[in-house]
Design a protein around this motif. Structure first.
Motif, PDB file in Angstrom:
ATOM      1  N   SER A  19       0.933  -1.017   0.046  1.00  0.00           N
ATOM      2  CA  SER A  19       0.135   0.189   0.005  1.00  0.00           C
ATOM      3  C   SER A  19       1.105   1.308   0.057  1.00  0.00           C
ATOM      4  CB  SER A  19      -0.910   0.084   1.346  1.00  0.00           C
ATOM      5  OG  SER A  19      -0.122   0.254   2.433  1.00  0.00           O
ATOM      6  N   VAL A  20       0.244   2.444  -0.347  1.00  0.00           N
ATOM      7  CA  VAL A  20       0.940   3.576  -0.258  1.00  0.00           C
ATOM      8  C   VAL A  20       1.525   4.030   1.178  1.00  0.00           C
ATOM      9  CG1 VAL A  20       0.960   6.168  -0.438  1.00  0.00           C
ATOM     10  CG2 VAL A  20      -0.452   4.630  -2.158  1.00  0.00           C
ATOM     11  N   ARG A  21       0.943   3.736   2.340  1.00  0.00           N
ATOM     12  CA  ARG A  21       1.350   4.014   3.496  1.00  0.00           C
ATOM     13  C   ARG A  21       2.600   3.005   3.692  1.00  0.00           C
ATOM     14  NH1 ARG A  21       0.144   1.561   8.123  1.00  0.00           N
ATOM     15  NH2 ARG A  21       0.594   2.827  10.113  1.00  0.00           N
ATOM     16  N   GLN A  22       2.302   1.802   3.520  1.00  0.00           N
ATOM     17  CA  GLN A  22       3.573   0.926   3.584  1.00  0.00           C
ATOM     18  C   GLN A  22       4.771   1.145   3.038  1.00  0.00           C
ATOM     19  OE1 GLN A  22       1.307  -3.003   2.760  1.00  0.00           O
ATOM     20  NE2 GLN A  22       1.219  -3.086   4.977  1.00  0.00           N
ATOM     21  N   ALA A  23       4.470   1.725   1.733  1.00  0.00           N
ATOM     22  CA  ALA A  23       5.670   2.093   0.616  1.00  0.00           C
ATOM     23  C   ALA A  23       6.337   3.285   1.406  1.00  0.00           C
ATOM     24  CB  ALA A  23       5.087   2.634  -0.454  1.00  0.00           C
ATOM     25  N   GLU A  24       5.776   4.281   1.930  1.00  0.00           N
ATOM     26  CA  GLU A  24       6.312   5.267   2.548  1.00  0.00           C
ATOM     27  C   GLU A  24       7.000   4.744   3.982  1.00  0.00           C
ATOM     28  OE1 GLU A  24       2.887   7.898   3.672  1.00  0.00           O
ATOM     29  OE2 GLU A  24       2.831   8.556   1.611  1.00  0.00           O
ATOM     30  N   GLN A  25       6.633   3.981   4.694  1.00  0.00           N
ATOM     31  CA  GLN A  25       7.415   3.429   5.869  1.00  0.00           C
ATOM     32  C   GLN A  25       8.681   2.717   5.312  1.00  0.00           C
ATOM     33  OE1 GLN A  25       4.418   1.170   7.786  1.00  0.00           O
ATOM     34  NE2 GLN A  25       3.533   2.902   9.175  1.00  0.00           N
ATOM     35  N   LEU A  26       8.479   1.996   4.421  1.00  0.00           N
ATOM     36  CA  LEU A  26       9.443   1.026   3.811  1.00  0.00           C
ATOM     37  C   LEU A  26      10.695   2.150   3.366  1.00  0.00           C
ATOM     38  CD1 LEU A  26      11.037  -1.535   3.121  1.00  0.00           C
ATOM     39  CD2 LEU A  26       9.686  -1.321   0.981  1.00  0.00           C
ATOM     40  N   ALA A  27      10.338   3.207   2.523  1.00  0.00           N
ATOM     41  CA  ALA A  27      11.406   4.177   1.994  1.00  0.00           C
ATOM     42  C   ALA A  27      11.973   5.046   3.189  1.00  0.00           C
ATOM     43  CB  ALA A  27      10.530   5.338   1.100  1.00  0.00           C
ATOM     44  N   HIS A  28      11.122   5.347   4.188  1.00  0.00           N
ATOM     45  CA  HIS A  28      11.847   5.737   5.497  1.00  0.00           C
ATOM     46  C   HIS A  28      12.960   4.844   6.268  1.00  0.00           C
ATOM     47  CE1 HIS A  28      12.182   8.595   9.034  1.00  0.00           C
ATOM     48  NE2 HIS A  28      12.076   7.417   9.709  1.00  0.00           N
ATOM     49  N   HIS A  29      12.587   3.478   6.204  1.00  0.00           N
ATOM     50  CA  HIS A  29      13.273   2.690   7.102  1.00  0.00           C
ATOM     51  C   HIS A  29      14.698   2.271   6.085  1.00  0.00           C
ATOM     52  CE1 HIS A  29      14.894  -0.594   9.314  1.00  0.00           C
ATOM     53  NE2 HIS A  29      14.876  -1.466   8.129  1.00  0.00           N
ATOM     54  N   LEU A  30      14.485   2.348   4.591  1.00  0.00           N
ATOM     55  CA  LEU A  30      15.632   2.027   4.001  1.00  0.00           C
ATOM     56  C   LEU A  30      16.421   3.123   3.675  1.00  0.00           C
ATOM     57  CD1 LEU A  30      13.888   0.784   0.726  1.00  0.00           C
ATOM     58  CD2 LEU A  30      15.393  -0.553   2.533  1.00  0.00           C
ATOM     59  N   ALA A  31      16.169   4.470   4.134  1.00  0.00           N
ATOM     60  CA  ALA A  31      16.765   5.762   4.214  1.00  0.00           C
ATOM     61  C   ALA A  31      17.848   5.543   5.395  1.00  0.00           C
ATOM     62  CB  ALA A  31      16.185   6.912   4.291  1.00  0.00           C
ATOM     63  N   GLU A  32      17.459   4.834   6.373  1.00  0.00           N
ATOM     64  CA  GLU A  32      18.257   4.723   7.570  1.00  0.00           C
ATOM     65  C   GLU A  32      19.203   3.561   8.020  1.00  0.00           C
ATOM     66  OE1 GLU A  32      15.160   5.089  10.708  1.00  0.00           O
ATOM     67  OE2 GLU A  32      14.879   7.167  10.307  1.00  0.00           O
ATOM     68  N   CYS A  33      18.622   2.374   7.209  1.00  0.00           N
ATOM     69  CA  CYS A  33      19.108   1.099   7.539  1.00  0.00           C
ATOM     70  C   CYS A  33      20.032   0.479   6.115  1.00  0.00           C
ATOM     71  CB  CYS A  33      17.998   0.082   7.621  1.00  0.00           C
ATOM     72  SG  CYS A  33      18.919  -1.594   7.935  1.00  0.00           S
ATOM     73  N   PRO A  34      21.279   0.806   6.382  1.00  0.00           N
ATOM     74  CA  PRO A  34      22.030   0.213   5.126  1.00  0.00           C
ATOM     75  C   PRO A  34      21.861  -1.110   4.696  1.00  0.00           C
ATOM     76  CG  PRO A  34      23.763   0.663   7.278  1.00  0.00           C
ATOM     77  CD  PRO A  34      22.040   1.085   7.446  1.00  0.00           C
ATOM     78  N   SER A  35      21.751  -2.171   5.697  1.00  0.00           N
ATOM     79  CA  SER A  35      21.502  -3.506   5.386  1.00  0.00           C
ATOM     80  C   SER A  35      20.304  -3.787   4.583  1.00  0.00           C
ATOM     81  CB  SER A  35      21.595  -4.424   6.926  1.00  0.00           C
ATOM     82  OG  SER A  35      20.624  -4.155   7.450  1.00  0.00           O
ATOM     83  N   CYS A  36      19.147  -3.108   5.064  1.00  0.00           N
ATOM     84  CA  CYS A  36      18.062  -3.305   4.471  1.00  0.00           C
ATOM     85  C   CYS A  36      18.124  -2.701   2.928  1.00  0.00           C
ATOM     86  CB  CYS A  36      16.759  -2.681   4.996  1.00  0.00           C
ATOM     87  SG  CYS A  36      16.314  -3.549   6.394  1.00  0.00           S
ATOM     88  N   ARG A  37      18.924  -1.697   2.594  1.00  0.00           N
ATOM     89  CA  ARG A  37      19.220  -0.975   1.365  1.00  0.00           C
ATOM     90  C   ARG A  37      20.044  -2.066   0.499  1.00  0.00           C
ATOM     91  NH1 ARG A  37      20.543   3.898   3.970  1.00  0.00           N
ATOM     92  NH2 ARG A  37      22.660   3.378   4.003  1.00  0.00           N
ATOM     93  N   THR A  38      20.896  -2.885   1.173  1.00  0.00           N
ATOM     94  CA  THR A  38      21.553  -3.906   0.300  1.00  0.00           C
ATOM     95  C   THR A  38      20.526  -4.850  -0.191  1.00  0.00           C
ATOM     96  OG1 THR A  38      23.570  -3.153   1.467  1.00  0.00           O
ATOM     97  CG2 THR A  38      23.322  -5.457   0.447  1.00  0.00           C
TER      98      THR A  38
END
Length: 140
Positions: A19-38
């Motif tokens: 969902s849009v809300r979940q996508a925003e939460q995921l983008a925020h987490h990916l901005a902070e977590c390098p392992s999840c970005r990888t």
């Protein structure tokens, strides 16, 4: 959001179920977590590899589904099977089975007589002297 939840959201995003809300939460987490970005960077390549490996099986499953649907549609033109009509012979078989069951139950009641208490053996039988003695050797 925790990393486990982010990985689930990454999989949902790959499947197009986010969902849009979940996508925003995921983008925020990916901005902070390098392992999840990888993990997010490697997921499209992994998905493409899996789709390539299982492409032949998916095509075979799709062909099987199409043949099955065609067979069901073809069978839909046939008349529906008719229910068996009630016949006296079938009811007679049931009646015989019920009579046999009732007779067995009555026979068991007559033999076991559950309304009577068990009788104690006569005193004369209980007072007889032993006929034999059992001896067990425990050594040579």
């Amino acid at each position: 959001m925790h990393c486990d939840e982010a990985l689930q959201h990454l999989n949902a995003r790959t499947d197009g179920e986010l969902s849009v809300r979940q996508a925003e939460q995921l983008a925020h987490h990916l901005a902070e977590c390098p392992s999840c970005r990888t993990a997010a960077a490697g997921l499209p390549a992994l998905d493409a590899d899996l789709r390539h490996v299982f492409a032949s099986r998916r095509a075979a499953a799709a062909r099987l589904a199409e043949r099955t649907i065609a067979a069901v549609r073809l069978a839909g033109d046939l008349p529906a099977p008719q229910a068996k009509p009630f016949t006296p012979a079938r009811s007679f078989a049931w009646a015989q089975a019920l009579l046999a069951l009732a007779a067995g139950f009555l026979l068991a009641i007559v033999i076991f007589r559950p309304w009577q208490s068990p009788q104690a053996p006569p005193a004369a039988v209980a007072m007889r002297p032993p006929i034999a003695r059992l001896a067990v050797a425990s050594a040579p």
